[in-house]
Design a protein around this motif. Structure first.
Motif, PDB file in Angstrom:
ATOM      1  N   MET A   1       0.823  -1.204   0.119  1.00  0.00           N
ATOM      2  CA  MET A   1       0.007   0.139  -0.016  1.00  0.00           C
ATOM      3  C   MET A   1       0.878   1.254   0.131  1.00  0.00           C
ATOM      4  O   MET A   1       1.853   1.358   0.883  1.00  0.00           O
ATOM      5  N   THR A   2       0.750   1.974  -1.032  1.00  0.00           N
ATOM      6  CA  THR A   2       1.501   3.333  -1.129  1.00  0.00           C
ATOM      7  C   THR A   2       0.322   4.551  -0.577  1.00  0.00           C
ATOM      8  O   THR A   2      -0.505   4.780  -1.129  1.00  0.00           O
ATOM      9  N   PHE A   3       1.105   5.086   0.353  1.00  0.00           N
ATOM     10  CA  PHE A   3       0.306   6.314   0.894  1.00  0.00           C
ATOM     11  C   PHE A   3       0.830   7.548   0.516  1.00  0.00           C
ATOM     12  O   PHE A   3       2.155   7.806   0.210  1.00  0.00           O
ATOM     13  N   ASN A   4       0.158   8.532   0.660  1.00  0.00           N
ATOM     14  CA  ASN A   4       0.585   9.795   0.370  1.00  0.00           C
ATOM     15  C   ASN A   4       0.577  10.852   1.604  1.00  0.00           C
ATOM     16  O   ASN A   4       0.029  10.455   2.574  1.00  0.00           O
ATOM     17  N   LEU A  68      -5.823   8.790  -0.151  1.00  0.00           N
ATOM     18  CA  LEU A  68      -4.833   7.869   0.179  1.00  0.00           C
ATOM     19  C   LEU A  68      -3.868   8.217   1.526  1.00  0.00           C
ATOM     20  O   LEU A  68      -2.560   8.090   1.388  1.00  0.00           O
ATOM     21  N   ILE A  69      -4.416   8.810   2.336  1.00  0.00           N
ATOM     22  CA  ILE A  69      -3.737   9.313   3.598  1.00  0.00           C
ATOM     23  C   ILE A  69      -4.178   8.438   4.740  1.00  0.00           C
ATOM     24  O   ILE A  69      -5.439   8.082   5.116  1.00  0.00           O
ATOM     25  N   PRO A  70      -3.035   7.685   5.357  1.00  0.00           N
ATOM     26  CA  PRO A  70      -3.252   6.787   6.361  1.00  0.00           C
ATOM     27  C   PRO A  70      -3.868   7.649   7.706  1.00  0.00           C
ATOM     28  O   PRO A  70      -3.649   8.803   7.932  1.00  0.00           O
ATOM     29  N   ASP A 454     -12.622  -1.394   3.816  1.00  0.00           N
ATOM     30  CA  ASP A 454     -11.423  -0.431   3.714  1.00  0.00           C
ATOM     31  C   ASP A 454     -10.624  -0.892   2.377  1.00  0.00           C
ATOM     32  O   ASP A 454      -9.390  -1.182   2.693  1.00  0.00           O
ATOM     33  N   PRO A 455     -11.187  -0.779   1.287  1.00  0.00           N
ATOM     34  CA  PRO A 455     -10.246  -1.055   0.113  1.00  0.00           C
ATOM     35  C   PRO A 455      -9.211  -0.309  -0.195  1.00  0.00           C
ATOM     36  O   PRO A 455      -8.113  -1.027  -0.782  1.00  0.00           O
ATOM     37  N   ASN A 456      -8.958   0.757   0.477  1.00  0.00           N
ATOM     38  CA  ASN A 456      -7.885   1.330   0.223  1.00  0.00           C
ATOM     39  C   ASN A 456      -6.870   1.368   1.397  1.00  0.00           C
ATOM     40  O   ASN A 456      -5.845   1.893   1.356  1.00  0.00           O
ATOM     41  N   GLY A 457      -7.248   0.551   2.304  1.00  0.00           N
ATOM     42  CA  GLY A 457      -6.365   0.265   3.269  1.00  0.00           C
ATOM     43  C   GLY A 457      -5.798   1.473   4.084  1.00  0.00           C
ATOM     44  O   GLY A 457      -4.839   1.492   4.817  1.00  0.00           O
TER      45      GLY A 457
END
Lengths: 466, 466
Positions: A1-4, A68-70, A454-457
């Motif tokens: 998972m790549t986050f921004n 895509l922010i954790p 939570d499909p985007n994790g």
């Protein structure tokens, strides 16, 4: 998972949702949110946000989900497995403003409460109405009930009253896509589709953020008795535990404490307690109810069992202050251990009759790997907290060799029918040990469920299994 | 979902797995497996298979999963929501050969049991050792414990001892792809990843087939008292229910019965009972424990409450035979209703103080739509079984108009904080009503979870939500 990373436009949007007084970005002010009670671990979030309504949480999650922010949800930060640590940075959502007891429904013996209410505050509020919410972790004076739900927290009274699963009836949850749902109904029984309430309990903030909690309450007991039994060996004390239930008694508390834990509490808290030579272990045993004869009868039966297991002394607490003092010893043991040494705490749980084998094995593994441990816990549930203390262990051994020893402890736990955590959760620090107990099939199912919610994790990444 | 029919090669493969004596294909012999206790519904499977090991179940599922053959798991066929009906044909897997009590572990107060054990057989086996497994549905003499797990079944003693969720510690489950896993650990507490045990409980055989069950046991109470209280109105009886708990008493049984149900039982079973004029409703109330004074004290408190709610008479059962007779009245009420009329049973559940509003509303809805109902159930849990009886209703009204009436009943239930089923499950007959309570978000999550376990949708298709 790549986050921004959080950009200025995202920060502006967050400010617009909750107001700037609910957004912290300066390193000094977010220091408090960079750690929980897990070892000496520190991870900084990029921003701390303190929403106060489900709608605000929904708006925050929508943005983070798209960008895509954790997002790491946080209760009071009393967790012992690193569940609230923002290991991927991003947004830390502190639930501290969700601090209202919305309703105590005396007709239905139910309450609706926000997740940021301190557990003991809630317990006291219902006690004022003659009612009991019995789920009281050692940290009850500071932990949030939302954190208890997230971690499936226990405490000493599970042994009589059952787990938190029996007391949480319904949850309002915000999903990563911003949808707000109630997981179930405000009913004592529920057989209407997959039970999402139960799935959320213990999911450690990885599936959704809980914003309201409906609990079951029960009539409060009116009296109790407390005794402290001392033994010359850990195994004797642990063996007595299952024998008490076999004698037909279900205590309202049945705690095990090793001598060394007791010594450290006495020293740390300056408690006056005469710790006799040769005593190695204690059981703290409470019987409660609303009838003195029944409680005395229980105490007699317990006493008979204790005698069969080489109990040396039984101290009956005869006043409220003395009871409070004995419970304080047990409750502050974690803090005392922490003040004495760098440590790692494992939350082993086995079928209760396997406790003697567990503690014997833990000490043998400690000898093999050169670490010492202080053990205590909810023995009536088979739940033993193993505090591995660094003391004179070299940094190299602590950082590298110890992991093999902990692996052996968990292998033993699993071989005895147990698992890695009874009430602390897996969080960050236990996740590497999960393959000891769980197969790739379990991981695939958990990841599949995570994907559904939570499909985007984005929610609490880096925890439990991923 | 498009399924395939069973071909001769598939049948040959099934025979090779379990042996031909465990495969039924003749219409006459599979008659018994074409219905459960739900209304008068009949659906024939193409084949009935009776495996006896988890490995056989795994092999069967592997074949059906690849060949896209629907599989309906079946316990004793006592279900009331059509959960065991093979609505898509295919393979019906009867669990009747999984009938061993594998172990009663008196050290740990746990048992390991196969799902095809009759609940009462299991209860008696643990009672012989002084222990209690308290989850006793009305059908305990014939239902299987596996069916209880699948439906999250209750019974009268949930009110004191908690739901089946508190007693099921671990499950061996065969997944549709043939993998065999244990869902958790044999521990009283569990905080180690998403709780698959709790997810499987109440999933009605749509996620996996349970092949072993580990239960918690508790010391058995040694005595009880039973009273039957009579009222001139349903609402008075229902209002007394929540007041009993507010008085600080938690009975071990608190059942509501309408006069008409009583009449039918008396007639059907030839029971000698003097049903006085003007009495419309009854509460059957049990207090249990191990101390006579406590039980008497509870009975006194209950009595005081009953007086405040216009209770007419209280009959104290003074001998075991009389207690048995009173419980038999309650337990056989469903059978008596069934013998009197075609009926539909709804399993409404609300917060218990809402019971008076619920029963009042049900009768009003009945008047509006022209149907009568016989209500009884586990009032202490807010769980009311509404038996809508056909009697003189026209076939057209029964088949078409009634659905609107049932919809109104569920709308009322939901508006009172309740849900569609407390302990019977959704199965086939309630699934069309699910949108009354649940949103598309719930359905999406349930379907997502189903997809994780059963991507081809072979397990118990046509149930709960699909």
């Amino acid at each position: 998972m790549t986050f921004n990373k959080i950009t200025q436009p995202i920060l502006d949007a967050i400010n617009a949702i909750v107001g700037s007084d609910a957004v912290l970005t300066e390193k000094q002010v977010i220091d408090n949110y960079s750690h929980d009670e897990t070892e000496d671990l520190v991870y900084y979030p990029e921003v701390v946000v303190k929403p106060s309504t489900p709608e605000q949480v929904a708006e925050l999650l929508k943005i983070c989900n798209i960008a895509l922010i954790p997002v790491t949800p946080r209760g009071a930060g009393t967790g012992l497995a690193g569940g609230a640590l923002p290991v991927k940075g991003g947004v830390l959502i502190s639930m501290e403003r969700f601090n209202r007891i919305i309703d105590i429904d005396e007709q239905n013996l139910q309450a609706t409460v926000e997740p940021g209410v301190i557990t003991e505050v809630f317990m006291n509020a219902v006690a004022d109405k003659g009612l009991l919410y019995p789920v009281d972790p050692a940290s009850k004076g500071s932990c949030f009930i939302g954190g208890n739900v997230a971690n499936c927290s226990g405490g000493p009274r599970v042994v009589k009253y059952g787990t938190i699963r029996e007391y949480i009836l319904n949850l309002e949850v915000v999903l990563p896509n911003g949808e707000i749902i109630w997981t179930g109904a405000n009913t004592l029984k529920y057989a209407s589709g997959y039970n999402l309430t139960q799935l959320l309990i213990g999911s450690e903030g990885t599936l959704g953020i809980v914003t309201k909690i409906v609990t079951k309450l029960i009539p409060a007991p009116t009296m109790d008795a407390l005794m402290l039994a001392s033994f010359t060996s850990n195994e004797d004390a642990c063996a007595a535990v299952s024998a008490i239930f076999r004698a037909g008694v279900v205590p309202s508390g049945l705690e095990f404490m090793e001598r060394r834990g007791m010594e450290w509490v006495i020293e740390h808290d300056g408690i006056a307690f005469d710790l006799k030579d040769g005593i190695e272990a204690f059981l703290l045993i409470e019987a409660n109810g609303s009838n003195q004869d029944v409680i005395f009868g229980d105490c007699e039966k317990i006493n008979e069992v204790l005698e069969q297991y080489n109990c040396q002394d039984v101290l009956f607490a005869d006043a409220a202050a003395q009871k409070e003092e004995l419970w304080r010893i047990r409750r502050t043991m974690a803090v005392s251990v922490k003040s004495n040494s760098v440590y790692k705490e494992e939350d082993t749980v086995v079928p209760r009759a396997q406790l003697p084998q567990l503690i014997k094995g833990i000490k043998e593994i400690g000898s093999k790997y050169g670490f010492s441990s202080v053990c205590y816990g909810h023995a009536g549930d088979g739940n033993l907290h193993v505090n591995i203390v660094k003391e004179n262990m070299s940094d190299d051994d602590w950082n590298n060799k110890l992991k093999d020893g902990i692996t052996e402890i968990f292998e033993l736990t699993v071989s005895l029918g147990g698992t890695l955590s009874g009430e602390h959760g897996i969080g960050l620090v236990q996740k590497d040990y999960m393959p000891i107990k769980y197969s790739p099939v379990h991981f695939a199912i958990w990841k599949g469920i995570k994907q559904v919610f939570d499909p985007n994790g984005i929610l609490n990444p880096g925890k439990i299994f991923n």
